[in-house]
Design a protein around this motif. Structure first.
Motif, PDB file in Angstrom:
ATOM      1  N   LYS A  50      18.017   0.474  10.914  1.00  0.00           N
ATOM      2  CA  LYS A  50      18.559  -0.300   9.790  1.00  0.00           C
ATOM      3  C   LYS A  50      17.526  -0.534   8.696  1.00  0.00           C
ATOM      4  O   LYS A  50      17.868  -0.977   7.603  1.00  0.00           O
ATOM      5  N   LEU A  51      16.255  -0.235   8.979  1.00  0.00           N
ATOM      6  CA  LEU A  51      15.226  -0.375   7.965  1.00  0.00           C
ATOM      7  C   LEU A  51      15.172   0.818   7.024  1.00  0.00           C
ATOM      8  O   LEU A  51      14.638   0.727   5.929  1.00  0.00           O
ATOM      9  N   MET A  52      15.706   1.943   7.447  1.00  0.00           N
ATOM     10  CA  MET A  52      15.552   3.166   6.671  1.00  0.00           C
ATOM     11  C   MET A  52      16.110   3.095   5.255  1.00  0.00           C
ATOM     12  O   MET A  52      15.482   3.598   4.332  1.00  0.00           O
ATOM     13  N   PRO A  53      17.276   2.474   5.017  1.00  0.00           N
ATOM     14  CA  PRO A  53      17.755   2.420   3.626  1.00  0.00           C
ATOM     15  C   PRO A  53      16.798   1.687   2.699  1.00  0.00           C
ATOM     16  O   PRO A  53      16.855   1.858   1.494  1.00  0.00           O
ATOM     17  N   HIS A  54      15.927   0.834   3.264  1.00  0.00           N
ATOM     18  CA  HIS A  54      15.041   0.034   2.430  1.00  0.00           C
ATOM     19  C   HIS A  54      13.654   0.666   2.319  1.00  0.00           C
ATOM     20  O   HIS A  54      12.792   0.131   1.640  1.00  0.00           O
ATOM     21  N   GLY A  55      13.415   1.747   2.997  1.00  0.00           N
ATOM     22  CA  GLY A  55      12.097   2.356   2.948  1.00  0.00           C
ATOM     23  C   GLY A  55      12.175   3.708   2.272  1.00  0.00           C
ATOM     24  O   GLY A  55      11.945   3.851   1.084  1.00  0.00           O
ATOM     25  N   GLY A  56      12.560   4.714   3.006  1.00  0.00           N
ATOM     26  CA  GLY A  56      12.616   6.060   2.461  1.00  0.00           C
ATOM     27  C   GLY A  56      11.553   6.914   3.103  1.00  0.00           C
ATOM     28  O   GLY A  56      10.462   6.454   3.407  1.00  0.00           O
ATOM     29  N   ALA A  57      11.879   8.174   3.252  1.00  0.00           N
ATOM     30  CA  ALA A  57      10.998   9.074   3.988  1.00  0.00           C
ATOM     31  C   ALA A  57       9.601   9.167   3.394  1.00  0.00           C
ATOM     32  O   ALA A  57       8.610   9.205   4.112  1.00  0.00           O
ATOM     33  N   GLY A  58       9.512   9.224   2.060  1.00  0.00           N
ATOM     34  CA  GLY A  58       8.198   9.380   1.440  1.00  0.00           C
ATOM     35  C   GLY A  58       7.291   8.194   1.613  1.00  0.00           C
ATOM     36  O   GLY A  58       6.064   8.312   1.497  1.00  0.00           O
ATOM     37  N   ASN A  59       7.863   7.014   1.879  1.00  0.00           N
ATOM     38  CA  ASN A  59       7.039   5.817   2.023  1.00  0.00           C
ATOM     39  C   ASN A  59       6.104   5.891   3.219  1.00  0.00           C
ATOM     40  O   ASN A  59       5.105   5.167   3.271  1.00  0.00           O
ATOM     41  N   ARG A  60       6.413   6.741   4.189  1.00  0.00           N
ATOM     42  CA  ARG A  60       5.514   6.831   5.334  1.00  0.00           C
ATOM     43  C   ARG A  60       4.161   7.389   4.906  1.00  0.00           C
ATOM     44  O   ARG A  60       3.125   7.022   5.470  1.00  0.00           O
ATOM     45  N   PHE A  61       4.148   8.238   3.875  1.00  0.00           N
ATOM     46  CA  PHE A  61       2.884   8.767   3.384  1.00  0.00           C
ATOM     47  C   PHE A  61       2.141   7.724   2.559  1.00  0.00           C
ATOM     48  O   PHE A  61       0.909   7.652   2.604  1.00  0.00           O
ATOM     49  N   MET A  62       2.874   6.917   1.816  1.00  0.00           N
ATOM     50  CA  MET A  62       2.232   5.838   1.070  1.00  0.00           C
ATOM     51  C   MET A  62       1.487   4.910   2.019  1.00  0.00           C
ATOM     52  O   MET A  62       0.316   4.553   1.798  1.00  0.00           O
ATOM     53  N   LEU A  63       2.144   4.512   3.102  1.00  0.00           N
ATOM     54  CA  LEU A  63       1.520   3.600   4.055  1.00  0.00           C
ATOM     55  C   LEU A  63       0.365   4.252   4.793  1.00  0.00           C
ATOM     56  O   LEU A  63      -0.666   3.618   5.039  1.00  0.00           O
ATOM     57  N   ALA A  64       0.514   5.529   5.142  1.00  0.00           N
ATOM     58  CA  ALA A  64      -0.557   6.222   5.852  1.00  0.00           C
ATOM     59  C   ALA A  64      -1.779   6.401   4.959  1.00  0.00           C
ATOM     60  O   ALA A  64      -2.924   6.210   5.408  1.00  0.00           O
ATOM     61  N   LEU A  65      -1.566   6.769   3.691  1.00  0.00           N
ATOM     62  CA  LEU A  65      -2.685   6.940   2.770  1.00  0.00           C
ATOM     63  C   LEU A  65      -3.398   5.615   2.518  1.00  0.00           C
ATOM     64  O   LEU A  65      -4.634   5.562   2.470  1.00  0.00           O
ATOM     65  N   ARG A  66      -2.624   4.559   2.344  1.00  0.00           N
ATOM     66  CA  ARG A  66      -3.227   3.236   2.141  1.00  0.00           C
ATOM     67  C   ARG A  66      -4.064   2.834   3.337  1.00  0.00           C
ATOM     68  O   ARG A  66      -5.233   2.432   3.196  1.00  0.00           O
ATOM     69  N   ALA A  67      -3.496   2.911   4.525  1.00  0.00           N
ATOM     70  CA  ALA A  67      -4.207   2.492   5.728  1.00  0.00           C
ATOM     71  C   ALA A  67      -5.443   3.348   5.969  1.00  0.00           C
ATOM     72  O   ALA A  67      -6.500   2.834   6.360  1.00  0.00           O
ATOM     73  N   LYS A  68      -5.331   4.646   5.734  1.00  0.00           N
ATOM     74  CA  LYS A  68      -6.458   5.546   5.959  1.00  0.00           C
ATOM     75  C   LYS A  68      -7.616   5.222   5.031  1.00  0.00           C
ATOM     76  O   LYS A  68      -8.785   5.196   5.448  1.00  0.00           O
ATOM     77  N   GLN A  69      -7.313   4.959   3.758  1.00  0.00           N
ATOM     78  CA  GLN A  69      -8.376   4.615   2.817  1.00  0.00           C
ATOM     79  C   GLN A  69      -9.057   3.309   3.206  1.00  0.00           C
ATOM     80  O   GLN A  69     -10.297   3.197   3.189  1.00  0.00           O
ATOM     81  N   LEU A  70      -8.280   2.309   3.571  1.00  0.00           N
ATOM     82  CA  LEU A  70      -8.875   1.036   3.981  1.00  0.00           C
ATOM     83  C   LEU A  70      -9.664   1.201   5.274  1.00  0.00           C
ATOM     84  O   LEU A  70     -10.716   0.573   5.460  1.00  0.00           O
ATOM     85  N   ASP A  71      -9.184   2.041   6.189  1.00  0.00           N
ATOM     86  CA  ASP A  71      -9.938   2.332   7.415  1.00  0.00           C
ATOM     87  C   ASP A  71     -11.300   2.932   7.078  1.00  0.00           C
ATOM     88  O   ASP A  71     -12.317   2.581   7.689  1.00  0.00           O
ATOM     89  N   GLU A  72     -11.322   3.862   6.130  1.00  0.00           N
ATOM     90  CA  GLU A  72     -12.581   4.520   5.773  1.00  0.00           C
ATOM     91  C   GLU A  72     -13.552   3.533   5.142  1.00  0.00           C
ATOM     92  O   GLU A  72     -14.756   3.550   5.452  1.00  0.00           O
ATOM     93  N   TRP A  73     -13.051   2.665   4.267  1.00  0.00           N
ATOM     94  CA  TRP A  73     -13.932   1.644   3.683  1.00  0.00           C
ATOM     95  C   TRP A  73     -14.436   0.677   4.749  1.00  0.00           C
ATOM     96  O   TRP A  73     -15.607   0.283   4.744  1.00  0.00           O
ATOM     97  N   ALA A  74     -13.554   0.282   5.654  1.00  0.00           N
ATOM     98  CA  ALA A  74     -13.957  -0.632   6.725  1.00  0.00           C
ATOM     99  C   ALA A  74     -15.018   0.006   7.610  1.00  0.00           C
ATOM    100  O   ALA A  74     -16.020  -0.642   7.979  1.00  0.00           O
ATOM    101  N   THR A  75     -14.829   1.262   7.969  1.00  0.00           N
ATOM    102  CA  THR A  75     -15.797   1.966   8.810  1.00  0.00           C
ATOM    103  C   THR A  75     -17.154   2.050   8.126  1.00  0.00           C
ATOM    104  O   THR A  75     -18.209   1.871   8.764  1.00  0.00           O
ATOM    105  N   ASP A  76     -17.148   2.294   6.823  1.00  0.00           N
ATOM    106  CA  ASP A  76     -18.403   2.349   6.066  1.00  0.00           C
ATOM    107  C   ASP A  76     -19.130   1.008   6.107  1.00  0.00           C
ATOM    108  O   ASP A  76     -20.337   0.937   6.372  1.00  0.00           O
ATOM    109  N   PHE A  77     -18.397  -0.082   5.861  1.00  0.00           N
ATOM    110  CA  PHE A  77     -19.020  -1.413   5.863  1.00  0.00           C
ATOM    111  C   PHE A  77     -19.557  -1.763   7.241  1.00  0.00           C
ATOM    112  O   PHE A  77     -20.687  -2.251   7.376  1.00  0.00           O
TER     113      PHE A  77
END
Length: 273
Positions: A50-77
């Protein structure tokens, strides 16, 4: 054992992000490889379809890219400060504390609303180096429980846009007053995105979602909110399009990156203090 998850409003957004991270991580070409998210989806008694109408397939890449970038900054710190304290604000059901390869001296605190933390404690272990705190991040006293003598990494992912500007200013000032040095990682939408969600507020409310409250026009705006924070870098999310494995979504993000208005609609920011 299946755990029930029945949330609306801001808490419901954590279920949408969990589902999309799990979906993305099941791909053989996953950007994030958040396999814990995939396991949690299977353990929750919730109709994620029931969440799918409010998200959309492409949003999974938005969330993955965001999390990955923050992970990389966190790992650096954390590589430079292996004895640091980490505050993950509005953590939801994110697995970052267990997804990263943390130095042995790190102490990690995941912070979210009490109902979210109650569910989180049923799903995740709490080893000695890790604690959860059930509170609103705008409550005045919770920071007193955090050790203040170490460098601190503050991660505010998918959070500040839901708070008022006054609450954001107060939160950042309390962090700056509490800790001697550290870094702040956050994400933010352009003003036109905030205005759009506010115009859609009634529609979003019927679906159980809140609208956004606060835009971040540039990294320099945070410096105005609290002069302790020094802008280091900002990355438009769509500028990371080359990491997307599916050509149709990679092209979409690439085209968005070529247009100034859409290039900067959503960015990740890094600050020192």
């Amino acid at each position: 054992m299946m755990e029930k998850a029945d949330f609306t409003g801001v808490e419901q957004t954590m279920l949408a992000t969990l589902y999309l991270r799990a979906w993305e991580s099941r791909s053989k070409d996953s950007i994030l490889r958040d396999h814990v998210a995939a396991e949690l989806v299977d353990r929750l008694d919730y109709d994620f379809s029931k969440l799918m109408p409010h998200g959309g397939a492409g949003n999974r890449f938005m969330l993955a890219l965001r999390a990955k970038q923050l992970d990389e900054w966190a790992t650096d710190f954390l590589g430079r400060h292996p004895d640091a304290v980490v505050l993950h604000l509005g953590c939801g059901l994110d697995s970052r504390a267990f997804r990263l390869d943390l130095p042995a001296g790190v102490r990690w605190f995941d912070v979210d609303l009490p109902a979210v933390i109650d569910l989180r404690r049923k799903l995740y272990p709490e080893p000695d180096w890790y604690r959860t705190i059930g509170t609103s991040v705008t409550a005045p006293a919770w920071l007193e429980a955090i050790p203040a003598g170490r460098p601190v990494l503050v991660i505010a992912e998918g959070l500040l846009m839901y708070l008022t500007e006054d609450d954001n200013k107060l939160l950042l000032q309390q962090i700056a007053d509490r800790f001697p040095t550290g870094e702040l990682l956050l994400d933010g939408f352009a003003p036109w995105v905030i205005r759009m969600t506010q115009r859609m507020a009634k529609t979003l409310a019927r679906r159980g979602y809140p609208s956004y409250s606060t835009a971040i026009r540039s990294g320099r705006e945070i410096e105005k909110w609290s002069p302790r924070f020094r802008y280091l870098e900002g990355i438009p999310l769509v500028s990371l399009y080359a990491k997307i494995p599916l050509p149709v979504y990679r092209l979409t993000y690439r085209l968005m990156n070529a247009i100034p208005a859409t290039r900067n609609f959503y960015r990740m920011f890094r600050f020192a203090f």
